[in-house]
Scaffold this active site. Structure first.
Site, PDB file in Angstrom:
ATOM      1  N   ASP A 169       0.797  -1.236   0.000  1.00 41.73           N
ATOM      2  CA  ASP A 169       0.000   0.000   0.000  1.00 41.73           C
ATOM      3  C   ASP A 169       0.828   1.285   0.000  1.00 41.73           C
ATOM      4  OD1 ASP A 169       0.931  -0.638   2.524  1.00 41.73           O
ATOM      5  OD2 ASP A 169      -0.827   0.124   3.572  1.00 41.73           O
ATOM      6  N   GLU A 254      11.561  -4.046  12.688  1.00 42.77           N
ATOM      7  CA  GLU A 254      12.698  -3.759  11.804  1.00 42.77           C
ATOM      8  C   GLU A 254      14.002  -4.016  12.552  1.00 42.77           C
ATOM      9  OE1 GLU A 254      10.066  -1.852  12.334  1.00 42.77           O
ATOM     10  OE2 GLU A 254       9.183  -1.278  10.400  1.00 42.77           O
ATOM     11  N   ARG A 283      -1.521   4.979   3.193  1.00 42.94           N
ATOM     12  CA  ARG A 283      -2.501   3.934   3.505  1.00 42.94           C
ATOM     13  C   ARG A 283      -3.761   4.224   2.706  1.00 42.94           C
ATOM     14  NH1 ARG A 283      -1.723   3.905   9.888  1.00 42.94           N
ATOM     15  NH2 ARG A 283      -0.203   2.227  10.053  1.00 42.94           N
TER      16      ARG A 283
END
Ligand code: UDP
Ligand code: MN
Length: 308
Positions: A169, A254, A283
Site C-alpha cells: 500500500d 525492523e 494507507r
C-alpha cells in the site's frame, strides 16, 4: 561591359523580388509550431524509461506481503506497474493465505515482471481482526520470513542482489530502487508520512548515520520504517538465522532483523544523505461497500465473475 552590368542587375532584381514575395506569402501562413518547439523536460517517452537490463546489475528482490481485501487488486496493480519501470528486479509476492489465490496468480502472470508467488497463513492468534486497530499486531511478518526462506533455498551468497521489503500500500518513486541497487550491507533513507511526522529518517553527518529523526519510541535500536532500508542478499544469506521476530514489541520489528546484521555506524545513507523523500508510507482508505448487501437482497448484486 555595360550589357554585363545590366544583366547582373536584372538577375539581382528578379532574385530579391522573388525572395520578398515568398516572405510576404509566408507571413499569411499558419505556423506548424509543434515541429519547432522542443518537448518539455518532464515528458518522458515510455521507451526512455523502460527497463533495459543486461548491464549485470545486482538484482533487486522486492518482497511484498499481501492479504485479501476489496482493494487488494487495485493496490497490487499500482505497485506492479511501478516495479515495471525498474530494470533487473524480481518480485516476491507472499500471500497471507492458506493457498495461493487465482486473483494474485493472474495479476502476476499478466504483470510482465519476473516473480515468485508464495503463500503462508499468519497463525490465527497473531492475525489482526477486522475490528482491531491496525497497530495491535504486527502485519506481514510470517510472509516476509517466508520470502527470506525462499531466498536462502534458491539463491547463493555469490549472487549479486539486494532485498527490499515493500508493502503493497505504500507509494514508491522509481528513484528509490536505483538508490538501493548497490547496497553493500544495509542502506537507509527517510520515509514520508510515518511515525506521526512528515517524515522519519536517519540523520547524517560526514556521510555517516549519527542518529535518527523520529518522535515515537526513540529508544528503538533502528527507528526505521520497513520501507526505509534494503539489505544485501549476501549479508542475509551469510546470516541464515536472521529474520523478523513475530513476537517483537510494537515498533521493534525492523530492529529484530537489522540488529544481528549491522551496526548503526555501518548503515549506508542514500537519497542525498537522507535528505530526499522517495517513498511514502501511504494507507488506502477502506472502501465502503454497504450498498452491495442492499442490492444482493434484491437479487441484483454485483457480478461475482467480474474481478475487482
Ligand atoms: N498484511 C498481511 N496480512 C495482514 C495484514 C497486512 O500480509 O493480515 C500485509 C499488507 O498487505 C502489507 C503489509 O502486510 O503489504 C503491511 O500491512 P499494513 O499496510 O496494513 O501495515 P501498516 O501500513 O499499518 O504498517
Ligand atoms: Mn501499510
Amino acid at each position: 561591359m555595360r550589357l554585363k552590368l545590366r544583366n547582373i542587375f536584372l538577375v539581382y532584381f528578379v532574385v530579391s523580388s522573388a525572395g520578398l514575395l515568398y516572405a510576404l506569402l509566408q507571413l499569411g501562413q499558419q505556423c506548424d509550431c509543434t515541429r519547432q518547439t522542443k518537448p518539455p523536460h518532464d515528458v518522458h517517452r515510455w521507451e526512455n524509461t523502460r527497463p533495459r537490463g543486461g548491464e549485470n546489475l545486482p538484482v533487486i528482490y522486492v518482497v511484498t506481503p499481501t492479504h485479501a481485501r476489496p482493494h487488494q487488486r487495485a493496490e497490487l496493480t499500482r505497485l506492479s506497474q511501478t516495479l515495471l519501470l525498474v530494470p533487473d528486479l524480481h518480485w516476491i509476492l507472499v500471500e497471507d493465505s492458506a493457498a495461493r489465490t487465482t486473483l494474485v496468480a493472474d495479476l502476476l502472470a499478466q504483470s510482465k515482471l519476473p516473480y515468485t508467488h508464495l503463500n503462508t497463513l499468519t497463525p490465527p492468534a497473531m492475525k489482526l481482526k477486522d475490528s482491531d486497530p491496525n497497530w495491535l499486531k504486527p502485519r506481514g511478518v510470517e510472509q516476509r520470513n517466508e520470502a527470506l526462506r525462499w531466498l536462502r533455498e534458491n539463491r547463493s551468497p555469490t549472487d549479486h542482489g539486494v532485498v527490499y521489503f515493500a508493502d503493497d500500500d505504500n507509494t514508491y518513486s522509481v528513484k528509490i530502487f536505483e538508490e538501493m541497487r548497490n547496497t553493500q550491507k544495509v542502506s537507509v533513507w527517510p520515509v514520508g508520512l510515518v511515525g506521526g511526522l512528515r517524515y522519519e529518517g536517519p540523520l547524517v553527518t560526514g556521510g555517516k548515520v549519527v542518529g535518527f529523526h523520529t518522535a515515537w519510541k526513540t529508544h528503538r535500536p533502528f527507528p526505521i520504517d520497513m520501507a526505509g532500508f534494503a539489505v544485501s542478499l549476501a549479508l542475509l544469506l551469510n546470516h541464515p538465522k536472521a529474520q523478523f521476530d513475530p513476537n517483537a514489541e510494537r515498533g521493534f520489528l525492523e530492529s529484530s532483523l537489522l540488529g544481528p546484521l549491522v551496526a548503526v555506524g555501518e548503515l549506508e545513507p542514500k537519497a542525498d544523505n537522507c535528505t530526499k523523500i522517495w517513498v511514502w508510507h501511504t494507507r488506502t482508505e477502506k472502501p465502503k461497500l454497504k450498498q452491495e448487501d442492499l442490492l444482493e437482497k434484491q437479487g441484483k448484486g454485483s457480478d461475482p465473475k467480474i474481478l475487482v
